[in-house]
Design an enzyme around this catalytic site. Structure first.
Site, mmCIF file in Angstrom:
data_model
loop_
_atom_site.group_PDB
_atom_site.id
_atom_site.type_symbol
_atom_site.label_atom_id
_atom_site.label_comp_id
_atom_site.label_asym_id
_atom_site.label_seq_id
_atom_site.Cartn_x
_atom_site.Cartn_y
_atom_site.Cartn_z
ATOM 1 N N ASP A 19 -4.023 41.139 3.041
ATOM 2 C CA ASP A 19 -2.761 40.443 2.804
ATOM 3 C C ASP A 19 -1.593 41.410 2.633
ATOM 4 O O ASP A 19 -0.535 41.042 2.132
ATOM 5 C CB ASP A 19 -2.861 39.524 1.583
ATOM 6 N N GLY A 20 -1.778 42.663 3.058
ATOM 7 C CA GLY A 20 -0.667 43.607 3.108
ATOM 8 C C GLY A 20 -0.226 44.168 1.782
ATOM 9 O O GLY A 20 0.885 44.682 1.669
ATOM 10 N N SER B 236 0.855 -1.194 0.000
ATOM 11 C CA SER B 236 0.000 0.000 0.000
ATOM 12 C C SER B 236 0.888 1.241 0.000
ATOM 13 O O SER B 236 2.110 1.159 0.135
ATOM 14 C CB SER B 236 -0.905 -0.012 1.230
ATOM 15 N N HIS C 125 0.872 3.346 -2.581
ATOM 16 C CA HIS C 125 1.057 3.757 -3.977
ATOM 17 C C HIS C 125 -0.270 4.115 -4.629
ATOM 18 O O HIS C 125 -0.366 4.174 -5.850
ATOM 19 C CB HIS C 125 1.734 2.638 -4.772
ATOM 20 N N GLY D 284 -19.946 44.748 -6.018
ATOM 21 C CA GLY D 284 -18.986 44.380 -4.973
ATOM 22 C C GLY D 284 -19.628 43.851 -3.707
ATOM 23 O O GLY D 284 -19.008 43.105 -2.952
ATOM 24 N N ASP E 29 -9.622 51.555 7.604
ATOM 25 C CA ASP E 29 -9.551 50.675 6.435
ATOM 26 C C ASP E 29 -8.645 51.290 5.374
ATOM 27 O O ASP E 29 -8.800 52.472 5.029
ATOM 28 C CB ASP E 29 -10.949 50.462 5.860
ATOM 29 N N PRO E 30 -7.690 50.533 4.828
ATOM 30 C CA PRO E 30 -6.748 51.098 3.845
ATOM 31 C C PRO E 30 -7.422 51.554 2.555
ATOM 32 O O PRO E 30 -7.028 52.571 1.971
ATOM 33 C CB PRO E 30 -5.778 49.936 3.582
ATOM 34 N N HIS F 117 9.699 3.879 -3.068
ATOM 35 C CA HIS F 117 9.738 3.585 -1.639
ATOM 36 C C HIS F 117 10.749 4.477 -0.928
ATOM 37 O O HIS F 117 11.057 4.261 0.241
ATOM 38 C CB HIS F 117 10.115 2.113 -1.405
#
Length: 593
Positions: free
Chosen positions: A418-419, A67, A69, A506, A576-577, A233
């Protein structure tokens, strides 16, 4: 979830018990694919219609191995494939009794069955299947064994156990299954498969190790290393090398496979016809596998080889090993017929060919009719030279402000996204500045507000990408419809129209802590004004002040849209950016006056 330590490393796997994982894996396989069944008391998967196969005198096909594989070998049991499969513990050959149980399950009390065992070339498999083969003969079955070893990695087989059986064995399963389904005799199938296996070659490439359930990684590779010719293996390959691009890695693999100085090479040259199999060793993403397939086909076509069939997917793995194997098989029309023969095998992934296409051809790029992207200003009012110069200055100021705030906006975005908010907006601003050019000869139609807004929509859409690019493209495109007349009063209508599109598509609304908030307050601030008496400067000053206050208020708002909505409220301690950016460019436009 089982976790086990080996040295200082931990292997994490979604299993119940280490000793039960092989059986439970195949319980899942047959639960999904009800055309195959598990044999009670034995680690054997068998076709549910095995009785018909035996009763009709067709050759019974038995294979198996350790097993780990998956989907090989149990995933190749089914109509047009194996009749039964015996599976052992992870990376361990099944014992003879298990293999004989597979024969019994397939023969269904029929006497004198024709039985073919397809075995990968590993010592344990050869011995255990060999014992089972002899015992099946004692029981009166006509039994033969074909051993497959197509590994092209080894430089020499003089002092080794020979070429290892790899993913190419799955193609042997498919060919044998087609021949059995067509009623070919045991003698014919054995003779043909022994010819086919000599026309095949496989080589593997590993980027990371695998780990047996209950143990740690089977070997180690540095983060900047890959290993050529590794066994399934975890056996050592022929060379460790620094990480390469997909194109370089495919060339390295193919060149080694075709190297005439090695005793295990496969001779592939101009004018040959081949079937190509690109196999995922377990932990490689579909994105990577498809890239490798593209590069492998390109390599072969560049040397004049016709790739009549290409298979790409997960055919035989080494648990979660990140890596690939490439198999080449010389084919002709008859072999192609066997590969294409209809089957009901869970693990076989046939390629999707164009309607009526018999041989695979690399498709040419689809050419679309040229669509004009030139923006017409027909029917639109133009601005005076003085007003055009003001628009130029205002646009330049706004873009330069966004470029200057890139780092500040990115830092704000690390709280809620996320910057990259600042970088995304700066990317669009820089593209606009580049297109805008010098004031003496502007590259954008600053004398026509309608066409200018459409141009800005195109640039933000094509350059910025992501949500920000789409939102600004919507804003400018919708605003443009209200700017056909060069009248300051239309600025309010344009701002409102752009805002409505952002809200409509949006999903964000006022109070959701997004760029909508300053835009909404900017529009609201102009509602009560007598637009006919206000100058353009006053319009922007009033709306800019309202937007600034709104952007500051986003600090205390609950985020209900965008990535920020997934962040704990207690962590959102700054404005908020996206909202700050709107306030910034409105203020920059105001200052340009």
């Amino acid at each position: 979830m089982s976790m086990a330590s080996n040295s200082n490393q931990i292997s994490k796997k979604l299993i119940n018990k280490v000793l039960d994982c092989e059986r439970e894996c195949n319980e899942g396989l047959v639960a999904v694919n009800t055309g195959i069944s598990l044999v009670d008391g034995h680690n054997v998967v068998v076709r549910t219609d095995a009785r018909d196969v035996a009763a009709n005198g067709k050759v019974i096909l038995i294979s198996g191995g350790g097993s780990g594989h998956e989907p090989g070998h149990a995933g190749y049991v089914g109509k047009g494939g194996l009749t039964a499969c015996a599976f052992g513990s992870v990376f361990t050959s099944p014992p003879p009794g298990c293999i004989l149980a597979a024969v019994n399950a397939a023969c269904q009390q029929q006497k004198g069955c024709q039985v073919l065992m397809i075995v990968t070339n590993y010592t344990g498999d050869r011995l255990n299947f060999g014992i089972a083969c002899e015992r099946a003969r004692v029981k009166g079955h006509m039994t033969e064994m074909v051993v497959v070893g197509e590994d092209c990695a080894l430089d020499s087989v003089d002092h080794s156990a020979g070429r290892r059986g790899l993913a190419g064995t799955m193609m042997i399963h498919k060919i044998a299954g087609a021949m059995s389904e067509q009623g070919k005799s045991l003698e014919d199938i054995v003779s043909y498969l022994n010819l086919v296996k000599e026309r095949m070659g496989t080589i593997g490439l590993s980027l990371s190790p695998c780990s047996v359930p209950g143990s740690g990684p089977s070997f180690s590779l540095q983060s900047d290393e890959m290993e050529l010719g590794l066994g399934v293996h975890g056996e050592a390959g022929v060379r460790r090398m620094k990480i390469q691009t997909a194109r370089e890695a495919v060339k390295t693999m193919m060149d080694h496979m075709r190297n005439p100085n090695t005793s295990t090479h496969i001779d592939v040259k101009q004018g040959d016809r081949v079937a190509l199999m690109v196999n995922n060793l377990g932990g490689t993403s579909v994105l990577e596998i498809n890239i490798v397939a593209k590069e492998a086909i390109s390599y072969l076509e560049d040397i004049g080889v016709s790739v009549d069939r290409a298979y790409c997917g997960t055919f035989m793995t080494s648990l979660e090993m990140a890596g690939i194997s490439i198999t080449l098989l010389h084919i002709d029309d008859l072999l192609l017929e066997y590969l294409d023969f209809p089957c009901e095998i869970p693990a076989w992934h046939a390629p999707c060919l164009a309607t009526g296409q018999k041989l695979r051809k690399t498709p040419v790029l689809v050419t679309l009719e040229t669509e004009s992207h030139s923006l017409s200003d027909a029917g639109c009012e133009k601005l005076s030279k003085e007003s055009s110069d003001r628009v130029y200055k205002a646009l330049r100021n706004a873009c330069e402000q966004l470029v200057a705030m890139e780092k500040e906006l990115n830092e704000l975005d690390t709280q809620s996204g996320d910057g990259d908010c600042g970088s995304t907006l700066a990317l669009g601003a820089k593209a606009i500045l580049k297109k805008l050019g010098e004031s003496t000869n502007p590259g954008l139609p600053v004398d026509c507000p309608h066409t200018l807004a459409l141009s800005l929509g195109q640039i933000t859409e094509n350059v910025m990408g992501g949500s920000s690019g789409a939102l600004y493209s919507l804003f400018f495109t919708s605003a443009a419809q209200e700017l056909r007349k060069a009248n300051p009063k239309r600025l309010y209508a344009a701002l409102s129209s752009g805002l409505e599109s952002i809200i409509k598509y949006g999903g964000a609304k006022p109070g959701y802590r997004t760029m909508v908030d300053p835009l909404y307050e900017a529009c609201e601030s102009l509602k009560s004004q007598d637009l006919n008496t206000l100058s353009t400067e006053s319009l922007f000053r009033i709306s800019s002040e309202a937007a600034k206050l709104a952007s500051e208020k986003t600090v205390s708002m609950n985020a209900q849209a965008g990535r920020a909505s997934y962040v704990n409220k207690s962590l959102l301690t700054k404005p908020d950016p996206g909202a700050v950016a709107v306030s910034a460019w409105l203020n920059a436009i105001t200052n340009s006056f």
